[in-house]
Design an enzyme around this catalytic site. Structure first.
Site, PDB file in Angstrom:
ATOM      1  N   GLU A   1     -12.034  13.885   2.989  1.00  0.00           N
ATOM      2  CA  GLU A   1     -12.542  14.128   1.637  1.00  0.00           C
ATOM      3  C   GLU A   1     -12.339  15.567   1.170  1.00  0.00           C
ATOM      4  O   GLU A   1     -12.461  15.855  -0.015  1.00  0.00           O
ATOM      5  CB  GLU A   1     -14.005  13.702   1.499  1.00  0.00           C
ATOM      6  N   ASN A   2     -12.038  16.462   2.107  1.00  0.00           N
ATOM      7  CA  ASN A   2     -11.751  17.834   1.684  1.00  0.00           C
ATOM      8  C   ASN A   2     -10.311  17.985   1.183  1.00  0.00           C
ATOM      9  O   ASN A   2      -9.819  19.102   1.067  1.00  0.00           O
ATOM     10  CB  ASN A   2     -12.072  18.840   2.792  1.00  0.00           C
TER      11      ASN A   2
END
Lengths: 215, 213
Positions: free
Chosen positions: B47-48
């Site tokens: 998700e980063n």
């Protein structure tokens, strides 16, 4: 446009909301934060994914007593002892925001959106006090933009106009924060001449960037 | 025999469709990557801001600008891409991510998920991307031990811990059984060293035996 770190962060005033890029240490504008500590502005609201790691960067700003409130998704980490201590002593306010809502609220601020309905957080304690609406049979919560007075971000390469290119997962919050603040300051590893960046690979166009610091 | 953590990871990996876009949560779900077949075509999302995440980085491969959601150094695979946080979460919320795998404190019979806070008064609240993933991915798989250290089941009629998401879990992989959360109830898919009758007694919610049992 191209200034020293102390000149760049002189834009920050007491009581400002400061957006700070980075996910853990990746993309964290450490030199700008160090300059902000030297600068001395206080009573700040910091918007960042985390609330500081170890004793440097954001953690050092917190330790110096300059921060009134932190808006973040994940303050509690194995090395977040500075924040933990301040929070348990009641010396800092915390607003926990789900990571995707945090990113989208920043994006909304930069895009001129008044508010938006998000499905994230429905049925959870973070929905308390929020307006909800059922759209096409699904429940959503009303989320408001997060605007910054100043954004401190780290990119990889800039040209002298302020067009930015990032590196790998250090991109994270940089591009959305750059759009969401009145003054955006980018620290970069390298500054090149105008025309040297391929326009097809520019991630943050120069319109969003006010000051550049090479470190 | 109940399953080891490694065996649980292997069983989850087996149930991920070829070619799926998958997010592995921090902790035990990360182990699932070790059991994906190299030719499965599964693409890992972090998700980063990355699709096409490779294995953990070692030695000279370690690059502080290339980490996973747990902030550990990782590698990139051919075909990888990078994007900013708003795009990364739009990808989940917009229903483009096929599967997300997370740990849990509790899952309810309806598929409610509680995995971010025990609600303890002195706990520092921290949610990260869990709430976005829970409601965003097309399927949410949970990996957890079925019983807490005090013996209480973690598959429950109603979650007593604060929720992460409502009615979002589709499968629950535990050390003694795999469950599918379906509209008409929780179905036992497979058991490991325990009978369905024992499960029904110990878990305390209605369970539908698998048609193959």
């Amino acid at each position: 446009m191209i200034v020293s770190a102390p000149e760049a962060v002189s834009a920050v005033e007491d009581g400002h909301t400061v957006l700070v890029g980075g996910f853990g240490m990746a993309g964290m504008p450490v030199e700008l934060i160090d300059a902000l500590i030297e600068h001395g502005a206080g009573d700040l609201t910091i918007v960042s994914n985390n609330a500081g790691n170890g004793d440097t960067g954001l953690a050092a700003l917190l330790a110096a007593g300059r921060v009134r409130k932190v808006v973040c998704s994940f303050p509690r980490q194995s090395d977040s002892w500075v924040f933990d201590g301040l929070y348990r002593a009641g010396q800092i306010e915390l607003e926990v925001v789900p990571q995707g809502n945090l990113a989208e609220r920043l994006r909304a601020a930069g895009a001129g959106i008044g508010a938006f309905f998000s499905p994230t957080g429905v049925g959870t304690p973070l929905a308390e006090g929020k307006e909800s609406r059922v759209i096409d049979g699904r429940e959503y919560l009303l989320e408001y933009p997060i605007r910054g007075d100043v954004a401190l971000i780290r990119a990889h390469v800039a040209d002298k106009m302020g067009n930015l290119v990032y590196r790998k997962t250090a991109r994270n919050f940089g591009p959305v924060m750059a759009t969401a603040a009145a003054v955006t300051i980018a620290q970069v590893s390298r500054i090149v001449e105008v025309g040297e960046l391929d326009p097809e690979v520019v991630v943050t166009p120069a319109i969003y960037v006010n000051r550049l610091v090479q470190v | 025999m109940s399953l080891s953590r490694e065996q649980m990871a292997e069983i989850v990996a087996r149930d991920i469709p070829d070619g799926a876009y998958v997010n592995l949560g921090i902790g035990q779900p990360t182990m699932v990557a070790d059991y994906l077949r190299p030719d499965s075509g599964v693409v890992l999302h972090t998700e980063n801001g990355m699709l096409g995440m490779g294995r953990p980085a070692i030695g000279d491969e370690i690059d502080p600008d290339l980490t996973n959601a747990g902030k550990q150094p990782v590698t990139e695979l051919p075909g990888a891409s990078y994007f900013h946080h708003a795009d990364s979460f739009a990808m989940m919320r917009g229903g483009h991510l096929d599967v997300c795998i997370m740990g849990a404190f509790q899952v309810s019979a309806r598929g409610d998920l509680a995995n971010w806070s025990t609600g303890a008064p002195d706990a520092i609240p921290a949610v990260g991307g869990a709430m976005d993933l829970a409601i965003g991915a097309k399927q949410v798989f949970v990996m957890m031990s079925l019983f807490a250290k005090d013996g209480k089941p973690k598959l429950v009629p109603e979650c007593t811990y604060p929720l992460t998401g409502r009615a979002c879990v589709s499968r629950v992989y535990t050390d003694v059984a795999t469950f599918a959360v379906e509209p008409d109830g929780v179905r036992v898919v497979e058991t490991f060293g325990i009978t369905v009758d024992e499960l029904i007694t110990r878990v305390g919610i209605p369970l539908v035996p698998s048609p193959f049992d």
